[in-house]
Scaffold this motif. Structure first.
Motif, mmCIF file in Angstrom:
data_model
loop_
_atom_site.group_PDB
_atom_site.id
_atom_site.type_symbol
_atom_site.label_atom_id
_atom_site.label_comp_id
_atom_site.label_asym_id
_atom_site.label_seq_id
_atom_site.Cartn_x
_atom_site.Cartn_y
_atom_site.Cartn_z
ATOM 1 N N SER A 4 18.245 -4.899 10.157
ATOM 2 C CA SER A 4 19.036 -3.761 9.670
ATOM 3 C C SER A 4 18.365 -2.930 8.578
ATOM 4 O O SER A 4 19.037 -2.170 7.893
ATOM 5 N N GLU A 5 17.037 -2.995 8.438
ATOM 6 C CA GLU A 5 16.362 -2.216 7.407
ATOM 7 C C GLU A 5 16.600 -0.712 7.562
ATOM 8 O O GLU A 5 16.519 0.031 6.599
ATOM 9 N N HIS A 6 16.862 -0.284 8.774
ATOM 10 C CA HIS A 6 17.015 1.149 9.026
ATOM 11 C C HIS A 6 18.240 1.755 8.344
ATOM 12 O O HIS A 6 18.280 2.948 8.099
ATOM 13 N N VAL A 7 19.209 0.956 7.976
ATOM 14 C CA VAL A 7 20.433 1.485 7.381
ATOM 15 C C VAL A 7 20.135 2.216 6.072
ATOM 16 O O VAL A 7 20.568 3.350 5.860
ATOM 17 N N SER A 8 19.363 1.594 5.185
ATOM 18 C CA SER A 8 19.050 2.259 3.916
ATOM 19 C C SER A 8 18.129 3.458 4.139
ATOM 20 O O SER A 8 18.235 4.469 3.434
ATOM 21 N N PHE A 9 17.227 3.379 5.128
ATOM 22 C CA PHE A 9 16.375 4.527 5.421
ATOM 23 C C PHE A 9 17.208 5.709 5.905
ATOM 24 O O PHE A 9 17.025 6.841 5.457
ATOM 25 N N ARG A 23 10.865 8.791 -0.599
ATOM 26 C CA ARG A 23 10.894 7.771 -1.648
ATOM 27 C C ARG A 23 11.789 8.201 -2.821
ATOM 28 O O ARG A 23 12.480 7.378 -3.417
ATOM 29 N N SER A 24 11.801 9.480 -3.162
ATOM 30 C CA SER A 24 12.598 9.941 -4.301
ATOM 31 C C SER A 24 14.085 9.749 -4.035
ATOM 32 O O SER A 24 14.840 9.440 -4.960
ATOM 33 N N HIS A 35 0.850 -1.188 0.000
ATOM 34 C CA HIS A 35 0.000 0.000 0.000
ATOM 35 C C HIS A 35 0.883 1.234 0.000
ATOM 36 O O HIS A 35 2.024 1.194 0.425
ATOM 37 N N GLU A 36 0.331 2.369 -0.460
ATOM 38 C CA GLU A 36 1.103 3.601 -0.497
ATOM 39 C C GLU A 36 1.645 3.918 0.887
ATOM 40 O O GLU A 36 0.928 3.912 1.872
ATOM 41 N N GLY A 37 2.947 4.175 0.932
ATOM 42 C CA GLY A 37 3.574 4.544 2.192
ATOM 43 C C GLY A 37 4.046 3.372 3.016
ATOM 44 O O GLY A 37 4.731 3.563 3.995
ATOM 45 N N GLU A 38 3.684 2.161 2.640
ATOM 46 C CA GLU A 38 4.174 1.011 3.387
ATOM 47 C C GLU A 38 5.609 0.730 2.990
ATOM 48 O O GLU A 38 6.042 1.053 1.892
ATOM 49 N N PRO A 39 6.389 0.121 3.908
ATOM 50 C CA PRO A 39 7.780 -0.107 3.598
ATOM 51 C C PRO A 39 7.966 -1.091 2.453
ATOM 52 O O PRO A 39 7.246 -2.066 2.332
ATOM 53 N N ASN A 40 8.920 -0.801 1.622
ATOM 54 C CA ASN A 40 9.344 -1.688 0.551
ATOM 55 C C ASN A 40 10.707 -2.194 0.977
ATOM 56 O O ASN A 40 11.661 -1.442 0.994
ATOM 57 N N ARG A 41 10.803 -3.429 1.383
ATOM 58 C CA ARG A 41 12.041 -3.968 1.952
ATOM 59 C C ARG A 41 13.242 -3.776 1.034
ATOM 60 O O ARG A 41 14.334 -3.534 1.493
ATOM 61 N N ALA A 42 13.037 -3.852 -0.270
ATOM 62 C CA ALA A 42 14.157 -3.695 -1.189
ATOM 63 C C ALA A 42 14.656 -2.258 -1.206
ATOM 64 O O ALA A 42 15.823 -2.004 -1.422
ATOM 65 N N ALA A 43 13.786 -1.306 -0.986
ATOM 66 C CA ALA A 43 14.162 0.093 -1.082
ATOM 67 C C ALA A 43 14.404 0.738 0.273
ATOM 68 O O ALA A 43 14.803 1.886 0.348
ATOM 69 N N GLY A 44 14.170 0.049 1.355
ATOM 70 C CA GLY A 44 14.307 0.631 2.681
ATOM 71 C C GLY A 44 12.950 1.039 3.232
ATOM 72 O O GLY A 44 11.940 0.931 2.574
ATOM 73 N N LEU A 45 12.965 1.518 4.457
ATOM 74 C CA LEU A 45 11.728 1.909 5.116
ATOM 75 C C LEU A 45 11.221 3.248 4.593
ATOM 76 O O LEU A 45 12.000 4.167 4.380
ATOM 77 N N VAL A 46 9.922 3.326 4.412
ATOM 78 C CA VAL A 46 9.237 4.569 4.088
ATOM 79 C C VAL A 46 8.038 4.615 5.018
ATOM 80 O O VAL A 46 7.353 3.610 5.186
#
Length: 161
Positions: free
Chosen positions: A118-123, A154-155, A7-18
């Motif tokens: 460790s998802e927070h690293v990319s975020f 996200r950008s 869903h919009e705004g939900e985290p995408n594990r490949a791209a990091g947390l949003v």
């Protein structure tokens, strides 16, 4: 791009947390840093990301050292041991247009982080890319709607090299 099961705004594990839309609170007021940490922690609880006990660890972590990272942004989070209280990794954003005194620094945006690994690293890398560009940092701090915050974060994820 949002995947079929995302869903919009939900985290995408490949791209990091949003942050999810319901994890963004704009136009808030806080009496002090403790109140701001409380509000961002409560947001993580409200969206079902963490158990009540996580909030106490956020206050403990803040007491151990400021989570202010510059450009009017603080990133309250728990400790490594507090991961036992995390149901799912998530980010919450609370905006304080009037600012909050953060040990002598003026915080306008409080970004609460709860992670299972460790998802927070990319975020954090994405957030840093926003904050090093003064115009982007200002857009993030002064956003008038939750979708703008998601779009800005996200950008930077999709534009990384």
């Amino acid at each position: 791009m949002i995947g079929a099961d995302q869903h919009e705004g939900e985290p995408n594990r490949a791209a990091g947390l949003v942050p999810a839309l319901e994890a963004i609170r704009l136009g808030r007021r806080a009496d002090d840093r403790t109140d701001a940490v409380e509000q961002v922690g409560r947001t993580l609880i409200d969206i079902g990301a963490v158990a009540e006990d996580y909030l106490g660890t956020m206050h403990q972590r803040e007491a151990a050292g400021s989570t202010y990272i510059g450009e009017g942004v603080a990133i309250p989070h728990g400790t490594d041991e507090s991961r036992a209280h995390v149901h799912r990794s998530a980010v919450a954003v609370v905006q304080f247009p009037e600012g909050v005194d953060w040990g002598g620094e003026d915080v306008r945006l409080c970004v609460g982080i709860a992670v299972m690994d460790s998802e927070h690293v990319s975020f954090l890398a994405s957030l840093a890319r926003v904050l090093i560009v003064p115009d982007q940092a200002e857009r993030l701090r002064s956003a008038r709607d939750a979708r703008s915050i998601i779009q800005i974060l996200r950008s930077t994820v999709s534009n990384r090299s």
